[in-house]
Scaffold this motif. Structure first.
Motif, PDB file in Angstrom:
ATOM      1  N   LYS A   1      -9.743   0.088  -2.006  1.00 43.89           N
ATOM      2  CA  LYS A   1      -8.886   0.879  -1.112  1.00 43.89           C
ATOM      3  C   LYS A   1      -7.698   1.466  -1.863  1.00 43.89           C
ATOM      4  O   LYS A   1      -7.198   2.539  -1.505  1.00 43.89           O
ATOM      5  CB  LYS A   1      -8.393   0.017   0.048  1.00 43.89           C
ATOM      6  N   TRP A   2      -7.229   0.771  -2.890  1.00 39.34           N
ATOM      7  CA  TRP A   2      -6.057   1.236  -3.629  1.00 39.34           C
ATOM      8  C   TRP A   2      -6.402   2.311  -4.662  1.00 39.34           C
ATOM      9  O   TRP A   2      -5.509   2.998  -5.151  1.00 39.34           O
ATOM     10  CB  TRP A   2      -5.371   0.060  -4.306  1.00 39.34           C
TER      11      TRP A   2
ATOM     12  N   ASP B   1       0.622   4.073  -2.879  1.00 42.36           N
ATOM     13  CA  ASP B   1       0.404   5.485  -2.526  1.00 42.36           C
ATOM     14  C   ASP B   1       1.508   6.366  -3.096  1.00 42.36           C
ATOM     15  O   ASP B   1       1.251   7.482  -3.561  1.00 42.36           O
ATOM     16  CB  ASP B   1       0.339   5.651  -1.010  1.00 42.36           C
TER      17      ASP B   1
ATOM     18  N   THR C   1       0.835  -1.213   0.000  1.00 43.33           N
ATOM     19  CA  THR C   1       0.000   0.000   0.000  1.00 43.33           C
ATOM     20  C   THR C   1       0.862   1.253   0.000  1.00 43.33           C
ATOM     21  O   THR C   1       0.520   2.253  -0.645  1.00 43.33           O
ATOM     22  CB  THR C   1      -0.954  -0.003   1.207  1.00 43.33           C
TER      23      THR C   1
END
Length: 317
Positions: free
Chosen positions: A279-280, A204, A200
């Protein structure tokens, strides 16, 4: 061309352009300027420049002092293997898209024959029907980081000897894991990633870099740099633009490293098993500080000082 011929062409072309870091960087950049709607290709070319600079850092003046030959070799292989794997997965997708444009029909059903994830097959089909440039760019960022997660980040010897090693944690602690985009004015812009092994965090970082490249208002400056300065793999590609005229401390990539022969692991598994990826895709908060010229020079000086101290204590023992 029939589909068999298309697949054969893609295989040959990908292998030829996946020769080394410099050929990858140029392939990504050339593709982007032929298909500007595929923003990820330009992002990949700029990140690939950074990978080359990190590789030659290992044979530069300071890392030769601070790391053993074995440590430097394994770090180089980690950079090289990860970037080879990403190109081997992503560039065939880009070529399938260009053939789809050429024949004016979607050819994404061919992606499984190229061992591309079902996740990307669905994203490309969606893009073909309703083009969402930013969605596709994020999807490619998500895919590339998942592609290297198990084969590189979670696999030996990389896992224990690189990502859990003291030299790597030393770099991570001082944020030397930084991606920089230079300008001809001698300025550097970019972001750092902490704990590179966390997927993650890398996704990001990719989204932050995409924002920096396309939405920060600096796009034209980055384009001028990338089209004016040939990628040699040495940080001197941009250090020669600094007003304080720094000396070359890292070599050219092609005079430093041999060509590495790679092959895909047998039985490569698709990382996507229908899991939730929402979520990504979420928007991220952009740090206010991304002009890093002074910061980078300060961090380099810190590294040099720590290396000299390390050398001093070795001599004292």
């Amino acid at each position: 061309m029939n589909e068999k011929e298309i697949l054969s062409y893609i295989g040959i072309t990908t292998k030829r352009k996946n020769y080394d870091n410099i050929s990858r960087t140029l392939a990504y950049q050339k593709y982007y300027f032929q298909h500007r709607e595929i923003k990820w290709a330009y992002l990949a070319s700029m990140v690939s420049r950074n990978a080359g600079w990190s590789m030659t850092d290992l044979q530069g003046k300071w890392f030769r002092k601070s790391l053993t030959e074995e440590q430097r070799h394994l770090l180089f292989l980690t950079y090289e293997r990860a970037n080879w794997m990403i190109f081997q997965d992503a560039f065939p997708q880009l070529l399938i898209y260009s053939f789809s444009k050429k024949f004016n029909r979607p050819l994404f059903h061919l992606l499984p024959h190229l061992q591309v994830s079902r996740f990307m097959e669905e994203e490309w089909l969606s893009f073909w029907k309703e083009p969402d440039l930013d969605r596709l760019m994020k999807a490619l960022i998500i895919n590339e980081q998942n592609v290297i997660q198990k084969p590189i980040l979670e696999k030996e010897p990389y896992k224990s000897h690189v990502f859990k090693s003291i030299p790597y944690k030393f770099q991570d602690l001082f944020h030397f894991s930084t991606v920089l985009f230079p300008t001809l004015e001698g300025s550097l812009f970019g972001f750092s990633v902490y704990d590179f092994s966390e997927i993650t965090n890398r996704i990001d970082l990719g989204k932050k870099l995409a924002w920096l490249l396309f939405e920060s208002g600096l796009y034209e400056k980055f384009v001028v740099f990338s089209q004016s300065v040939s990628h040699t793999g040495s940080r001197y590609d941009y250090e020669f633009l600094f007003p304080d005229k720094r000396k070359r401390e890292t070599p050219l990539l092609r005079t430093t490293y041999p060509i590495i022969s790679h092959s895909l692991d047998e039985g490569k598994e698709d990382w996507f098993h229908g899991q939730n990826t929402k979520k990504w895709f979420k928007e991220i908060k952009i740090p206010k500080k991304y002009e890093l010229t002074f910061w980078f020079k300060h961090k380099q000086d810190q590294l040099h000082m720590l290396t000299l101290l390390q050398e001093y204590w070795k001599q004292r023992k």
